[in-house]
Design an enzyme around this catalytic site. Structure first.
Site, PDB file in Angstrom:
ATOM      1  NE  ARG A  85      -6.918  -5.450  -1.027  1.00  9.35           N
ATOM      2  CZ  ARG A  85      -6.879  -5.611   0.299  1.00  9.35           C
ATOM      3  NH1 ARG A  85      -5.714  -6.132   0.864  1.00  9.35           N
ATOM      4  NH2 ARG A  85      -7.870  -5.360   1.177  1.00  9.35           N
ATOM      5  CG  HIS A  95      -9.736  -0.793   2.684  1.00  8.38           C
ATOM      6  ND1 HIS A  95     -10.552  -1.433   1.773  1.00  8.38           N
ATOM      7  CD2 HIS A  95      -9.431  -1.434   3.687  1.00  8.38           C
ATOM      8  CE1 HIS A  95     -10.545  -2.793   2.089  1.00  8.38           C
ATOM      9  NE2 HIS A  95      -9.799  -2.674   3.224  1.00  8.38           N
ATOM     10  CD  GLN A 135     -11.680  -2.755   7.379  1.00 10.02           C
ATOM     11  OE1 GLN A 135     -11.095  -3.459   6.934  1.00 10.02           O
ATOM     12  NE2 GLN A 135     -12.288  -3.116   8.648  1.00 10.02           N
ATOM     13  CG  ASP A 154      -4.540   0.603   8.881  1.00 12.94           C
ATOM     14  OD1 ASP A 154      -4.255  -0.673   9.151  1.00 12.94           O
ATOM     15  OD2 ASP A 154      -4.963   1.133   7.654  1.00 12.94           O
ATOM     16  CB  CYS A 170      -8.935  -2.399   8.813  1.00 17.74           C
ATOM     17  SG  CYS A 170      -7.168  -1.940   8.468  1.00 17.74           S
ATOM     18  NE  ARG A 200     -13.969  -5.418   4.747  1.00 18.71           N
ATOM     19  CZ  ARG A 200     -12.677  -5.733   4.334  1.00 18.71           C
ATOM     20  NH1 ARG A 200     -11.674  -5.772   4.885  1.00 18.71           N
ATOM     21  NH2 ARG A 200     -12.632  -5.648   2.911  1.00 18.71           N
TER      22      ARG A 200
HETATM   23  N1  NVA Z   1      -3.896   0.597   5.169  1.00 17.24           N
HETATM   24  C1  NVA Z   1      -3.556  -0.668   5.240  1.00 17.24           C
HETATM   25  C2  NVA Z   1      -4.883  -1.469   5.121  1.00 17.24           C
HETATM   26  C3  NVA Z   1      -4.547  -3.051   4.885  1.00 17.24           C
HETATM   27  C4  NVA Z   1      -6.158  -3.516   5.099  1.00 17.24           C
HETATM   28  C5  NVA Z   1      -2.890  -0.816   3.805  1.00 17.24           C
HETATM   29  O1  NVA Z   1      -3.270  -0.294   2.752  1.00 17.24           O
HETATM   30  O2  NVA Z   1      -2.068  -1.765   3.687  1.00 17.24           O
HETATM   31  N1   CP Z   2      -8.723  -5.428   6.244  1.00 17.77           N
HETATM   32  C1   CP Z   2      -8.282  -5.933   4.993  1.00 17.77           C
HETATM   33  O1   CP Z   2      -8.645  -5.520   3.991  1.00 17.77           O
HETATM   34  O2   CP Z   2      -7.653  -6.944   5.430  1.00 17.77           O
HETATM   35  P1   CP Z   2      -6.937  -7.954   4.132  1.00 17.77           P
HETATM   36  O3   CP Z   2      -5.718  -7.041   3.686  1.00 17.77           O
HETATM   37  O4   CP Z   2      -6.554  -9.075   4.645  1.00 17.77           O
HETATM   38  O5   CP Z   2      -8.022  -7.846   2.982  1.00 17.77           O
END
Ligand code: NVA
Ligand code: CP
Length: 300
Positions: free
Chosen positions: A99, A126, A129, A214, A254, A282
């Site tokens: 990540r 992502h 997801q 989101d 998500c 997930r």
């Molecule tokens: N778009 C959000 C998704 C978190 C799971 C982010 O990147 O923070």
């Molecule tokens: N939706 C998602 O990826 O959640 P987290 O940031 O908690 O992993």
């Protein structure tokens, strides 16, 4: 060697297989592969609840192991090149999930890795997801092929993965975002046959079978949060907006969610909400994904 940096890395038929397998594993967890002596490395540069817990639980349930580290507590934080890190880690573990902010970093890691690399979220995509979202739709409404999905809000990493998913899973996608917050122009152009862009949420959700949103400020954009509250104020998804969608439309997010911003508290708390199934899925999809990727032979 197949990696999973975006949905485009796998043939659509294989993505369908992973979703079907996730549904089967959810019904009968005992069917999952035996991953004794297999290890998943997790390198996270951003916060996570669902993604990390899903990967670690998936490995535990398959009798494998996982090793979690943040960039800060590894030598990456002290300047060791990502290429060297990839060479070393991939000689020890069987799969790596990363990540990170910069998507190019994932590509550089993958280019030097002997084992499959999974995008556990980057600024651009992502894909994990989307596997869970598709599983959730299929479980509640059947095949998503031919359906209409409305994305309301920021044209962010999850939105960009929806664009890839529209092609892979054969649905129409209407993206509705304020000017200046569109997903990548190249991506939109490449998928112009099934993805459209608009500015009016009520029109975008009309007759849609799935409505998705989101957060307005993703991780890394925290400084813009206050300004974005105003820019996105007409883009909240709530029961009133959803009532203009198809009669049995699903709402997905998500998570984590900001109640009162991109989604109303009442919509998130509704009895018929599927967002908790979406979050649970997930686990099942990531388990199916690990099984799929580990079936490959490591690169020499
Ligand atoms: N778009 C959000 C998704 C978190 C799971 C982010 O990147 O923070
Ligand atoms: N939706 C998602 O990826 O959640 P987290 O940031 O908690 O992993």
């Amino acid at each position: 060697m197949r990696h999973f940096l975006t949905l485009n890395d796998l043939p659509p038929a294989d993505l369908e297989t992973i979703v079907r397998r996730a549904i089967a594993l959810k019904a009968e967890p005992g069917l999952a592969a035996d991953l004794r002596r297999k290890t998943l490395g997790l390198i996270f540069e951003k916060a996570s609840t669902r993604t990390r817990i899903a990967f670690e639980t998936a490995m535990a349930q398959m009798d494998g192991a996982s090793i979690f580290m943040t960039t800060g507590d590894s030598q990456l934080g002290r300047g060791e090149p990502i290429e060297d890190t990839a060479r070393v880690i991939s000689r020890m573990v069987d799969c790596v999930a990363i990540r990170t902010f910069d998507h190019a970093l994932l590509e550089r890691f993958a280019a030097h890795s002997r084992v499959p690399v999974i995008n556990a979220l980057s600024n651009d995509f992502h894909p994990c997801q989307l596997l869970a979202d598709i599983q959730t739709f299929v479980e509640h409404r059947g095949a998503i092929a031919g359906k209409t999905v409305a994305w309301i809000g920021d044209g962010n990493n999850v939105c960009q993965s929806y664009i890839n998913a529209a092609a892979a899973f054969d649905f129409r996608l209407r993206i509705c975002c304020p000017p200046g917050f569109e997903p990548g122009a190249d991506l939109l152009k490449a998928r112009g046959d099934r993805v459209s862009l608009s500015r009016e949420p009520a029109a975008a959700v009309r007759d849609a079978e799935l409505v998705v949103t989101d957060v307005w400020a993703s991780m890394g954009k925290e400084k813009e949060s206050t300004g974005r509250l105003e820019t996105f104020s007409g883009f909240q998804v709530n029961s009133e907006l959803l009532s203009g969608a198809a009669p049995d439309a699903l709402f997905m997010h998500c998570l984590p969610a900001h109640r009162g911003e991109e989604v109303s508290a009442e919509l998130l708390e509704r009895e018929d909400s599927v967002v908790w199934d979406e979050a649970e899925n997930r686990l099942h999809t990531q388990k199916a994904l690990i099984e799929y990727l580990l079936r490959q032979k490591p690169a020499p």
